[in-house]
Write a protein that holds these residues in place. Structure first.
Motif, short mmCIF file in Angstrom:
data_model
loop_
_atom_site.label_atom_id
_atom_site.label_comp_id
_atom_site.label_asym_id
_atom_site.label_seq_id
_atom_site.Cartn_x
_atom_site.Cartn_y
_atom_site.Cartn_z
N ALA A 115 0.11 -5.83 -21.24
CA ALA A 115 -0.84 -4.97 -21.77
C ALA A 115 -1.36 -3.81 -23.06
O ALA A 115 -1.68 -4.17 -23.58
N VAL A 116 0.33 -3.46 -22.74
CA VAL A 116 0.25 -2.57 -24.22
C VAL A 116 0.23 -3.11 -24.98
O VAL A 116 -0.71 -2.90 -26.55
N ALA A 117 0.64 -4.81 -25.46
CA ALA A 117 0.85 -6.19 -26.45
C ALA A 117 -0.74 -6.42 -26.98
O ALA A 117 -1.11 -6.11 -27.47
N THR A 118 -1.07 -6.30 -25.87
CA THR A 118 -3.01 -6.67 -25.37
C THR A 118 -3.58 -5.68 -25.86
O THR A 118 -4.34 -5.89 -27.52
N ALA A 119 -3.99 -4.67 -25.61
CA ALA A 119 -4.29 -3.93 -25.95
C ALA A 119 -4.13 -3.34 -27.83
O ALA A 119 -5.53 -3.50 -28.30
N LEU A 120 -3.62 -3.38 -27.72
CA LEU A 120 -2.36 -2.75 -29.55
C LEU A 120 -3.16 -3.53 -30.18
O LEU A 120 -3.87 -3.15 -31.14
N VAL A 150 -12.47 3.95 -25.78
CA VAL A 150 -13.16 5.75 -25.80
C VAL A 150 -14.52 5.12 -25.49
O VAL A 150 -14.70 5.16 -24.53
N GLN A 151 -15.11 4.41 -26.23
CA GLN A 151 -16.62 4.66 -26.03
C GLN A 151 -17.44 3.08 -24.95
O GLN A 151 -18.28 3.31 -24.38
N GLY A 152 -16.12 2.03 -25.41
CA GLY A 152 -16.62 1.07 -24.22
C GLY A 152 -15.46 0.31 -24.08
O GLY A 152 -15.24 -0.40 -23.18
N TRP A 153 -14.82 0.96 -22.65
CA TRP A 153 -13.51 0.95 -22.00
C TRP A 153 -13.86 0.53 -20.68
O TRP A 153 -13.10 -0.79 -20.61
N GLN A 154 -15.38 -0.14 -20.28
CA GLN A 154 -15.39 -1.44 -19.91
C GLN A 154 -15.65 -2.67 -19.79
O GLN A 154 -15.00 -3.27 -19.44
N ASP A 155 -16.02 -2.95 -21.21
CA ASP A 155 -15.84 -4.33 -22.16
C ASP A 155 -14.62 -4.34 -22.63
O ASP A 155 -13.97 -5.60 -22.48
N SER A 156 -14.23 -3.28 -22.78
CA SER A 156 -12.68 -3.32 -23.14
C SER A 156 -11.53 -3.72 -22.75
O SER A 156 -11.03 -4.61 -22.53
N LEU A 157 -12.40 -4.01 -21.08
CA LEU A 157 -11.07 -4.04 -19.99
C LEU A 157 -11.54 -5.23 -19.40
O LEU A 157 -9.92 -5.95 -19.31
N SER A 158 -12.78 -5.92 -19.66
CA SER A 158 -13.10 -6.98 -19.00
C SER A 158 -12.15 -7.99 -20.57
O SER A 158 -11.34 -9.11 -20.29
N ILE A 159 -12.30 -7.69 -21.95
CA ILE A 159 -11.73 -8.08 -22.22
C ILE A 159 -10.38 -8.45 -22.42
O ILE A 159 -9.25 -9.60 -22.72
N ILE A 160 -9.37 -7.60 -22.15
CA ILE A 160 -8.04 -7.91 -22.44
C ILE A 160 -7.37 -7.85 -20.39
O ILE A 160 -6.33 -8.74 -20.73
N SER A 161 -8.83 -8.01 -19.96
CA SER A 161 -8.05 -8.80 -18.78
C SER A 161 -8.23 -10.46 -18.68
O SER A 161 -6.80 -10.87 -18.47
N LEU A 162 -8.40 -10.54 -19.84
CA LEU A 162 -8.83 -12.20 -20.38
C LEU A 162 -7.81 -13.07 -20.76
O LEU A 162 -7.25 -13.26 -20.74
N GLU A 163 -7.24 -11.49 -21.68
CA GLU A 163 -5.96 -11.82 -22.37
C GLU A 163 -4.93 -11.71 -21.92
O GLU A 163 -3.95 -12.74 -22.27
N MET A 164 -5.04 -11.66 -20.31
CA MET A 164 -3.57 -11.60 -20.31
C MET A 164 -2.98 -12.51 -20.16
O MET A 164 -1.84 -12.18 -19.29
#
Length: 261
Positions: free
Chosen positions: A80-85, A96-110
């Protein structure tokens, strides 16, 4: 020791997931994928990494389920750290601005990131538990993990749909045969490092490992394509053809996993 193994997990996550991190289709899918499909994908990812930790984890043998879960947890955190970074630095996500969309994208990349983190943590370290699997179930698990990593980087792309649409009636059959030949040849015939003997004879190994491994790769491919919406609005023939197309890299990933591990 923990810092070193966490660093390996971070590096493994990047190595396995970087192609997907820089794929435009996955950013778009993160904004449109149904939440229940995303949830199922995350659950499948968790199960896969936990079972990988059980068979090939970084801890000492005999640590039990608490150790397996802790091992998988470290792999997930570093993935998760590597993906988000990386996605943050590339301006793909704005946490910060779009945390829900960001979380969805990170989840797919996981999916590939977590598998890569688990692999690097357990297999590439000096003190890793690098023990060849001796069970049939372990072999099947290895093939599933390899299929996931190879297929996940291609399943979101439009090329799978395009190639399936261009194929004639005989192309999928020829592709299945090609995949089986490549899988069996890579593991048993061409002399790659890690090549295995054909236990029980060539025919038995072909039926119980190569054919079953291809079926696993095909199922993994179909599940990923369904998750990413590639089956929506298409007929059964197209569904099968798309799955067979994606099963080419998935089956090679399954064979490669048996050689590497």
């Amino acid at each position: 020791m923990l810092a070193q193994s966490s660093g390996r997990a971070f590096g493994g996550a990047l190595l396995f997931a970087l192609p997907l991190l820089m794929t435009m289709e996955i950013w778009q899918l993160g904004l449109s994928i149904p939440r229940y499909r995303l949830g199922l994908l995350m659950a499948a990812t968790v199960l896969l990494v936990v079972f990988l930790s059980q068979h090939f984890g970084a801890g000492m043998p005999g640590v039990g389920w608490p150790g397996y879960l802790a091992d998988a947890g470290v792999a997930f955190v570093m993935a998760a750290v590597a993906t988000a970074l990386v996605l943050g630095v590339l301006a793909v996500i704005r946490p910060v601005q779009g945390w829900q969309d960001s979380l969805s994208i990170i989840s797919l990349e996981m999916l590939p990131a977590a598998v890569g983190a688990s692999f690097a943590r357990s297999q590439l370290g000096v003190g890793g538990r690098r023990v060849p699997t001796t069970t049939y179930g372990g072999e099947l698990l290895l093939m599933a993990a390899g299929a996931v990593v190879f297929a996940a980087n291609i399943a979101p792309t439009e090329e799978v749909v395009l190639l399936a649409a261009k194929m004639g009636a005989w192309h999928p059959v020829a592709l299945v045969v090609l995949c089986l030949v490549l899988m069996h040849g890579f593991v048993y015939s061409v002399g790659f490092r890690g090549q295995e003997p054909a236990v029980g004879g060539v025919l038995r190994s072909f039926l119980t490992l190569t054919v079953v491994g291809y079926v696993i790769a095909l199922v993994v491919s179909a599940y990923l394509l369904w998750t990413f919406g590639r089956f929506d609005g298409v007929g059964p023939a197209m569904v099968v053809t798309e799955a067979v197309v994606l099963a080419l890299p998935a089956s090679l990933g399954a064979a490669a996993a048996r050689l590497i591990l």
